[in-house]
Design an enzyme around this catalytic site. Structure first.
Site, PDB file in Angstrom:
ATOM      1  N   GLU A  17      28.732  31.366   7.309  1.00 25.21           N
ATOM      2  CA  GLU A  17      28.567  30.694   6.018  1.00 25.21           C
ATOM      3  C   GLU A  17      28.182  31.705   4.949  1.00 25.21           C
ATOM      4  O   GLU A  17      27.353  32.588   5.178  1.00 25.21           O
ATOM      5  CB  GLU A  17      27.476  29.625   6.108  1.00 25.21           C
ATOM      6  CG  GLU A  17      27.239  28.889   4.789  1.00 25.21           C
ATOM      7  CD  GLU A  17      26.145  27.850   4.906  1.00 25.21           C
ATOM      8  OE1 GLU A  17      26.433  26.764   5.453  1.00 25.21           O
ATOM      9  OE2 GLU A  17      25.002  28.124   4.468  1.00 25.21           O
ATOM     10  N   ALA A  51      22.966  23.448  -6.049  1.00 29.65           N
ATOM     11  CA  ALA A  51      22.342  22.145  -6.221  1.00 29.65           C
ATOM     12  C   ALA A  51      23.093  21.330  -7.258  1.00 29.65           C
ATOM     13  O   ALA A  51      23.400  21.802  -8.349  1.00 29.65           O
ATOM     14  CB  ALA A  51      20.875  22.318  -6.653  1.00 29.65           C
ATOM     15  N   HIS A  77      32.237  23.297   0.599  1.00 28.87           N
ATOM     16  CA  HIS A  77      31.232  22.239   0.620  1.00 28.87           C
ATOM     17  C   HIS A  77      31.358  21.342  -0.610  1.00 28.87           C
ATOM     18  O   HIS A  77      31.617  21.818  -1.714  1.00 28.87           O
ATOM     19  CB  HIS A  77      29.823  22.839   0.633  1.00 28.87           C
ATOM     20  CG  HIS A  77      29.469  23.551   1.894  1.00 28.87           C
ATOM     21  ND1 HIS A  77      28.177  23.614   2.373  1.00 28.87           N
ATOM     22  CD2 HIS A  77      30.225  24.232   2.796  1.00 28.87           C
ATOM     23  CE1 HIS A  77      28.153  24.304   3.509  1.00 28.87           C
ATOM     24  NE2 HIS A  77      29.383  24.699   3.777  1.00 28.87           N
ATOM     25  N   ARG A 107      25.396  14.916   1.658  1.00 30.11           N
ATOM     26  CA  ARG A 107      24.685  14.160   0.633  1.00 30.11           C
ATOM     27  C   ARG A 107      24.146  15.112  -0.432  1.00 30.11           C
ATOM     28  O   ARG A 107      24.290  14.875  -1.621  1.00 30.11           O
ATOM     29  CB  ARG A 107      23.528  13.358   1.236  1.00 30.11           C
ATOM     30  CG  ARG A 107      22.886  12.403   0.222  1.00 30.11           C
ATOM     31  CD  ARG A 107      21.547  11.901   0.670  1.00 30.11           C
ATOM     32  NE  ARG A 107      20.553  12.957   0.677  1.00 30.11           N
ATOM     33  CZ  ARG A 107      19.247  12.738   0.697  1.00 30.11           C
ATOM     34  NH1 ARG A 107      18.781  11.491   0.729  1.00 30.11           N
ATOM     35  NH2 ARG A 107      18.398  13.740   0.722  1.00 30.11           N
ATOM     36  N   GLY A 108      23.537  16.204   0.007  1.00 29.12           N
ATOM     37  CA  GLY A 108      22.970  17.169  -0.930  1.00 29.12           C
ATOM     38  C   GLY A 108      21.579  16.764  -1.380  1.00 29.12           C
ATOM     39  O   GLY A 108      21.234  15.578  -1.403  1.00 29.12           O
ATOM     40  N   HIS A 149      16.387  14.800  10.527  1.00 29.28           N
ATOM     41  CA  HIS A 149      16.381  15.123   9.102  1.00 29.28           C
ATOM     42  C   HIS A 149      14.950  15.063   8.582  1.00 29.28           C
ATOM     43  O   HIS A 149      14.157  14.211   8.989  1.00 29.28           O
ATOM     44  CB  HIS A 149      17.270  14.131   8.334  1.00 29.28           C
ATOM     45  CG  HIS A 149      17.570  14.541   6.932  1.00 29.28           C
ATOM     46  ND1 HIS A 149      16.656  14.411   5.904  1.00 29.28           N
ATOM     47  CD2 HIS A 149      18.670  15.103   6.373  1.00 29.28           C
ATOM     48  CE1 HIS A 149      17.185  14.860   4.779  1.00 29.28           C
ATOM     49  NE2 HIS A 149      18.412  15.285   5.039  1.00 29.28           N
ATOM     50  N   GLN A 176      22.095  21.930  11.523  1.00 32.36           N
ATOM     51  CA  GLN A 176      21.113  22.742  10.813  1.00 32.36           C
ATOM     52  C   GLN A 176      20.612  23.806  11.790  1.00 32.36           C
ATOM     53  O   GLN A 176      20.765  23.677  13.007  1.00 32.36           O
ATOM     54  CB  GLN A 176      19.975  21.837  10.339  1.00 32.36           C
ATOM     55  CG  GLN A 176      18.892  22.514   9.531  1.00 32.36           C
ATOM     56  CD  GLN A 176      19.425  23.187   8.272  1.00 32.36           C
ATOM     57  OE1 GLN A 176      19.796  24.358   8.355  1.00 32.36           O
ATOM     58  NE2 GLN A 176      19.467  22.491   7.160  1.00 32.36           N
ATOM     59  N   GLN A 212      11.617  34.557   5.511  1.00 32.51           N
ATOM     60  CA  GLN A 212      12.651  33.556   5.744  1.00 32.51           C
ATOM     61  C   GLN A 212      12.167  32.446   6.669  1.00 32.51           C
ATOM     62  O   GLN A 212      12.691  31.335   6.623  1.00 32.51           O
ATOM     63  CB  GLN A 212      13.894  34.206   6.356  1.00 32.51           C
ATOM     64  CG  GLN A 212      14.715  35.037   5.377  1.00 32.51           C
ATOM     65  CD  GLN A 212      15.913  35.663   6.070  1.00 32.51           C
ATOM     66  OE1 GLN A 212      15.757  36.378   7.051  1.00 32.51           O
ATOM     67  NE2 GLN A 212      17.095  35.381   5.553  1.00 32.51           N
TER      68      GLN A 212
END
Length: 288
Positions: A17, A51, A77, A107-108, A149, A176, A212
């Site tokens: 990614e 975003a 995306h 969904r974001g 989630h 994730q 991170q």
């Protein structure tokens, strides 16, 4: 190439990614970083959006160039945030014209300092998936959360939501990040038990800087095993050692996944071509 044809094969794949710049002013430097990853010829790449879809045009530009210049299949995306039925059609028209065949429907998250409801015509990823499916032409993927989630009180609700995405037309799922493979294996057992049969691709993030870790936990709520905490404690103050240790840990995760029959691995590269190349070198004979 549609990703469904890649994921339904027995070939071991390693994908990465990348993300577009947050502002147009930074476009060239981030684009160059993404292209350096593409030059390493991963099996495919996914390109995120900012975003609220704020970098949607950059997402399309980078994804299109990766495909056209480097012949690497891409996933673009799309999020529900700020998306209307009209703007979705415009985005899909542009992607189709650019030769993009794969979309990750999300969904974001609500952008910081966003006033009002950012979810306009689409409130859930399943709704966005259904609209893209109705448009046609695309292979659609979705996100999933092995540890639940962060906004969900019950893991069973997450799996029910996943089933809604699948029923709406989602053809694959990408997880994730996680740092304990047993979490992924347990999650995979649960979703298969609920009748979800699409490919579930584990998402691995090589942690190359100590800071991170906190960001990863905040974003995904993922568990950090004691073994990994010890690694960060020992090497976190030495950037070069931390990068090497983080890549080694991610390599170990990937080898274990492949050894247990998981053929498709997705890596959150953070646009770092040196991390991509190190992983490819570490796994060269395994993924050949």
């Amino acid at each position: 190439m549609k990703l469904s044809s890649v994921l339904n094969s027995d070939k071991i794949t390693l994908s990465f990614e990348v993300f577009p710049p947050k502002t147009t002013a930074n476009f060239e430097s981030v684009r160059d970083a993404a292209m350096r990853v593409a030059e390493l010829k991963p099996d495919y790449m996914s390109v995120t959006c900012g975003a609220g879809g704020s970098t949607g045009s950059n997402t399309l530009a980078i994804a299109s160039e990766i495909q056209n210049k480097h012949n690497v299949t891409t996933i673009a995306h799309l999020t529900c945030v700020g998306t209307t039925k009209a703007s979705l059609k415009e985005n899909l028209d542009a992607m189709k014209a650019a030769g993009i065949e794969n979309i990750l429907a999300l969904r974001g998250d609500k952008p910081k300092d966003y006033e009002g409801d950012p979810y306009l015509d689409f409130h859930y990823a399943s709704e966005l998936t259904a609209a893209i499916k109705e448009y046609g032409s695309f292979c659609i993927g979705g996100a999933c959360y092995p540890e639940g989630h962060v906004e969900s009180a019950h893991k069973i609700d997450d799996i029910k939501n996943l089933k809604r995405k699948i029923d709406a037309g989602c053809e694959f799922l990408t997880t994730q990040m996680f740092f304990d493979n047993n979490i992924f294996f347990n999650f995979l057992y649960k979703v298969r038990n609920e009748g979800i049969t699409v490919p579930v691709i584990p998402g691995i993030m090589p942690i190359t800087r100590a800071n991170q870790v906190a960001n990863a936990v905040k974003l995904s709520g993922c568990n950090v095993p004691e073994r990994f905490k010890n690694l960060v404690d020992r090497f976190g103050d030495n950037p070069r050692a931390m990068q090497q240790a983080g890549i080694a840990y991610a390599t170990d995760q990937i080898i274990d996944l492949i050894a247990n029959g998981i053929n498709h691995i997705h890596v959150y590269s953070m646009n770092k071509s040196e991390v991509v190349q190190a992983l490819q070198n570490n796994l060269s004979e395994i993924i050949k």
